[in-house]
Design an enzyme around this catalytic site. Sequence first.
Site, mmCIF file in Angstrom:
data_model
loop_
_atom_site.group_PDB
_atom_site.id
_atom_site.type_symbol
_atom_site.label_atom_id
_atom_site.label_comp_id
_atom_site.label_asym_id
_atom_site.label_seq_id
_atom_site.Cartn_x
_atom_site.Cartn_y
_atom_site.Cartn_z
ATOM 1 N N CYS A 2 0.202 -1.368 -0.446
ATOM 2 C CA CYS A 2 -0.292 -0.347 0.228
ATOM 3 C C CYS A 2 1.310 1.174 0.033
ATOM 4 O O CYS A 2 1.293 1.552 -1.194
ATOM 5 C CB CYS A 2 -1.052 -0.407 1.158
ATOM 6 S SG CYS A 2 -2.327 1.588 1.190
ATOM 7 N N HIS A 54 -3.895 -4.957 0.637
ATOM 8 C CA HIS A 54 -2.954 -5.467 1.969
ATOM 9 C C HIS A 54 -2.660 -6.490 2.443
ATOM 10 O O HIS A 54 -4.123 -7.466 3.291
ATOM 11 C CB HIS A 54 -3.599 -4.448 3.195
ATOM 12 C CG HIS A 54 -3.529 -3.038 3.297
ATOM 13 N ND1 HIS A 54 -2.386 -3.136 4.400
ATOM 14 C CD2 HIS A 54 -4.026 -1.990 2.684
ATOM 15 C CE1 HIS A 54 -2.733 -1.219 3.996
ATOM 16 N NE2 HIS A 54 -3.417 -1.219 3.241
ATOM 17 N N GLU A 71 -1.118 -8.422 4.428
ATOM 18 C CA GLU A 71 -0.916 -9.192 5.625
ATOM 19 C C GLU A 71 -2.305 -9.278 6.480
ATOM 20 O O GLU A 71 -1.767 -9.897 7.306
ATOM 21 C CB GLU A 71 -0.298 -7.857 5.985
ATOM 22 C CG GLU A 71 -0.903 -6.933 7.013
ATOM 23 C CD GLU A 71 -0.909 -5.600 5.461
ATOM 24 O OE1 GLU A 71 -1.918 -4.961 6.043
ATOM 25 O OE2 GLU A 71 -0.955 -6.685 4.726
#
Length: 230
Positions: free
Chosen positions: A109, A200, A202
């Site tokens: 990002c 994202h 993660e």
Amino acid sequence: MTRKPVVGVVGHGYRVPKPFGDLPVTGTPPTYVDAITAAGGRPLILPPRHAPELLDLVDALVLTGGGDVDPARYGGSGPAEDVDPQRDEEEIAVVHAAAADRVPLLGVCRGMQILAVAFGGTLRGGLEHRLPVDGHEVRTAPGSLIADLLGPVAQTSALHRQAVLDPGPSWTATAWSHDGTTEALEPTTTGWSVLGVQWHPELHAHELLTDPTGPALFGWLVGQARVLTA
């Protein structure tokens, strides 16, 4: 026993309210630590100001998400929120050091935006790509690394206000959302294993917010790091 690769996460500053006043700390959301661990790496949080001189301790790097990049960094204007010029400066220095040392890197990002700005790219602001639960689809360029990892179309998270406008001479856009927003960057030259994504990954194992791309992307990064430890 084969050593697990160490993946550095470039931390950033927070202020934690305490009874005696705000306490400045350096850290990162635990989702990055969890994603690296799940991919078979050993996470290590690096203090951003000192990260360029600590790259010999790690086999790969992650640049995390966060607030908007200061438009002054790329000669832009327009809306920007949660701007931290010191963080911009520190992370750009990390990118240049990682490029010089050829440290594998995943930019997430804001991290992708920093990759662009560090090498002459520009951003645009005012987007409302804030779809943390449903996310959106992105299409990938045939023959690109991101297509190899995710296929021609992928469902991704979306939590950003800025996006890359011009990637600059060092990067090629290799994924886009429905409105043409650049969603992935890859280097124009070989020799450095680096990938930037606007979403994202993660969040893959987050309790409420999910992103199905996490295992593929962090698996790629740890795999690149493993080459260095073989």
